[in-house]
Design a protein around this motif. Structure first.
Motif, PDB file in Angstrom:
ATOM      1  N   ILE A  11      36.250  48.568  34.004  1.00 52.53           N
ATOM      2  CA  ILE A  11      34.785  48.169  33.241  1.00 52.53           C
ATOM      3  C   ILE A  11      33.898  49.223  33.606  1.00 52.53           C
ATOM      4  CG2 ILE A  11      32.975  46.819  32.604  1.00 52.53           C
ATOM      5  CD1 ILE A  11      35.052  44.498  32.958  1.00 52.53           C
ATOM      6  N   ASP A  12      33.693  50.308  33.182  1.00 49.10           N
ATOM      7  CA  ASP A  12      32.596  51.292  33.780  1.00 49.10           C
ATOM      8  C   ASP A  12      33.082  51.660  35.283  1.00 49.10           C
ATOM      9  OD1 ASP A  12      30.899  51.148  31.611  1.00 49.10           O
ATOM     10  OD2 ASP A  12      29.796  49.772  32.459  1.00 49.10           O
ATOM     11  N   GLY A  13      34.381  52.091  35.329  1.00 46.56           N
ATOM     12  CA  GLY A  13      34.938  52.545  36.564  1.00 46.56           C
ATOM     13  C   GLY A  13      35.494  51.294  37.659  1.00 46.56           C
ATOM     14  N   THR A  14      34.962  50.157  37.250  1.00 47.80           N
ATOM     15  CA  THR A  14      35.271  49.018  38.314  1.00 47.80           C
ATOM     16  C   THR A  14      36.440  48.573  37.911  1.00 47.80           C
ATOM     17  OG1 THR A  14      32.968  48.698  38.727  1.00 47.80           O
ATOM     18  CG2 THR A  14      34.562  46.937  39.284  1.00 47.80           C
ATOM     19  N   PRO A  15      37.735  48.356  38.639  1.00 46.80           N
ATOM     20  CA  PRO A  15      38.935  47.676  38.432  1.00 46.80           C
ATOM     21  C   PRO A  15      38.651  46.289  38.372  1.00 46.80           C
ATOM     22  CG  PRO A  15      39.040  48.562  40.637  1.00 46.80           C
ATOM     23  CD  PRO A  15      37.659  49.023  40.014  1.00 46.80           C
ATOM     24  N   VAL A  16      39.099  45.486  37.553  1.00 52.46           N
ATOM     25  CA  VAL A  16      38.924  44.079  37.515  1.00 52.46           C
ATOM     26  C   VAL A  16      40.335  43.319  37.033  1.00 52.46           C
ATOM     27  CG1 VAL A  16      37.653  42.272  36.191  1.00 52.46           C
ATOM     28  CG2 VAL A  16      36.454  44.302  36.686  1.00 52.46           C
ATOM     29  N   SER A  17      40.511  42.410  37.661  1.00 52.11           N
ATOM     30  CA  SER A  17      41.868  41.577  37.388  1.00 52.11           C
ATOM     31  C   SER A  17      41.207  40.382  36.651  1.00 52.11           C
ATOM     32  CB  SER A  17      42.656  41.304  38.586  1.00 52.11           C
ATOM     33  OG  SER A  17      43.594  40.453  38.230  1.00 52.11           O
ATOM     34  N   LEU A  18      41.931  40.239  35.326  1.00 54.29           N
ATOM     35  CA  LEU A  18      41.526  39.185  34.762  1.00 54.29           C
ATOM     36  C   LEU A  18      42.615  37.869  34.705  1.00 54.29           C
ATOM     37  CD1 LEU A  18      40.540  40.654  31.126  1.00 54.29           C
ATOM     38  CD2 LEU A  18      39.043  39.782  32.940  1.00 54.29           C
ATOM     39  N   VAL A  19      42.226  36.646  34.971  1.00 53.71           N
ATOM     40  CA  VAL A  19      43.228  35.801  35.019  1.00 53.71           C
ATOM     41  C   VAL A  19      42.779  34.523  34.132  1.00 53.71           C
ATOM     42  CG1 VAL A  19      44.560  34.257  36.603  1.00 53.71           C
ATOM     43  CG2 VAL A  19      43.780  36.747  37.407  1.00 53.71           C
ATOM     44  N   ARG A  20      43.820  34.274  33.492  1.00 55.29           N
ATOM     45  CA  ARG A  20      43.798  32.919  32.656  1.00 55.29           C
ATOM     46  C   ARG A  20      44.477  31.571  33.500  1.00 55.29           C
ATOM     47  NH1 ARG A  20      44.850  32.397  26.148  1.00 55.29           N
ATOM     48  NH2 ARG A  20      43.959  30.194  25.920  1.00 55.29           N
ATOM     49  N   THR A  21      43.728  30.744  33.881  1.00 52.43           N
ATOM     50  CA  THR A  21      44.526  29.902  34.517  1.00 52.43           C
ATOM     51  C   THR A  21      43.514  28.561  34.315  1.00 52.43           C
ATOM     52  OG1 THR A  21      45.642  29.245  36.512  1.00 52.43           O
ATOM     53  CG2 THR A  21      43.587  30.216  36.776  1.00 52.43           C
ATOM     54  N   GLU A  22      44.341  27.429  34.250  1.00 51.90           N
ATOM     55  CA  GLU A  22      43.716  25.994  34.544  1.00 51.90           C
ATOM     56  C   GLU A  22      42.506  25.586  33.461  1.00 51.90           C
ATOM     57  OE1 GLU A  22      42.648  25.198  38.612  1.00 51.90           O
ATOM     58  OE2 GLU A  22      44.599  25.516  39.198  1.00 51.90           O
ATOM     59  N   GLY A  23      42.732  26.459  32.315  1.00 53.09           N
ATOM     60  CA  GLY A  23      41.793  26.165  31.068  1.00 53.09           C
ATOM     61  C   GLY A  23      40.690  27.223  31.182  1.00 53.09           C
ATOM     62  N   GLU A  24      40.540  28.113  32.188  1.00 53.44           N
ATOM     63  CA  GLU A  24      39.638  29.146  32.012  1.00 53.44           C
ATOM     64  C   GLU A  24      39.901  30.568  32.462  1.00 53.44           C
ATOM     65  OE1 GLU A  24      36.199  27.896  34.861  1.00 53.44           O
ATOM     66  OE2 GLU A  24      37.312  26.113  35.285  1.00 53.44           O
ATOM     67  N   VAL A  25      39.239  31.226  32.231  1.00 58.89           N
ATOM     68  CA  VAL A  25      39.416  32.947  32.435  1.00 58.89           C
ATOM     69  C   VAL A  25      38.569  33.308  33.508  1.00 58.89           C
ATOM     70  CG1 VAL A  25      39.314  35.063  31.770  1.00 58.89           C
ATOM     71  CG2 VAL A  25      40.132  33.354  29.853  1.00 58.89           C
ATOM     72  N   PHE A  26      38.916  33.858  34.782  1.00 62.00           N
ATOM     73  CA  PHE A  26      38.175  34.509  35.775  1.00 62.00           C
ATOM     74  C   PHE A  26      38.463  35.994  35.812  1.00 62.00           C
ATOM     75  CE2 PHE A  26      39.715  30.182  36.883  1.00 62.00           C
ATOM     76  CZ  PHE A  26      38.334  29.702  37.167  1.00 62.00           C
ATOM     77  N   ALA A  27      37.428  36.812  36.093  1.00 58.07           N
ATOM     78  CA  ALA A  27      37.319  38.060  36.697  1.00 58.07           C
ATOM     79  C   ALA A  27      37.168  38.237  37.949  1.00 58.07           C
ATOM     80  CB  ALA A  27      36.297  38.854  35.825  1.00 58.07           C
ATOM     81  N   ILE A  28      37.859  38.975  38.894  1.00 57.29           N
ATOM     82  CA  ILE A  28      37.633  39.278  40.159  1.00 57.29           C
ATOM     83  C   ILE A  28      38.043  40.833  40.446  1.00 57.29           C
ATOM     84  CG2 ILE A  28      40.192  38.648  40.584  1.00 57.29           C
ATOM     85  CD1 ILE A  28      39.246  37.448  43.260  1.00 57.29           C
TER      86      ILE A  28
END
Length: 106
Positions: A23-40
């Motif tokens: 995203i705009d040059g920022t590397p992000v890991s998306l994780v779908r777990t435990e009923g939620e989506v996280f971005a780190i």
């Protein structure tokens, strides 16, 4: 003001399988777990490697290289050798769209 950007379809994210996006040059890991989506941030704070290549368990992502584990909710490490947290980003779900904001507020 945070700007949310569509980065994926919720239906394309596999449970407990990290997905790397940029995203705009920022590397992000998306994780779908435990009923939620996280971005780190996808770069381990200990070594310059991709966290999206690691394993997900109990709302944590483990760096594949040295085994540091980060809480997906806070970015805080809970295992050495990492001692510094990695940034986490707000996520919104709109229908099947996953939106993330990497805009830093001052």
């Amino acid at each position: 003001m945070s700007e949310f950007v569509k980065v994926a379809a919720l239906s394309d994210l596999e449970e407990d399988t990290p997905t790397r996006v940029e995203i705009d040059g920022t590397p992000v890991s998306l994780v779908r777990t435990e009923g939620e989506v996280f971005a780190i941030n996808d770069i381990c704070s200990h070594a310059n490697v991709s966290l999206s290549e690691g394993e997900v368990e109990n709302c944590h992502i483990e760096c594949w290289l040295h085994g540091s584990s980060f809480d997906l909710r806070t970015g805080k490490p809970d295992g050495l050798p990492a001692t510094r947290p990695v940034p986490v980003y707000p996520v919104k779900i709109e229908g099947d769209d996953v939106l993330v904001s990497v805009t830093q507020e001052s």
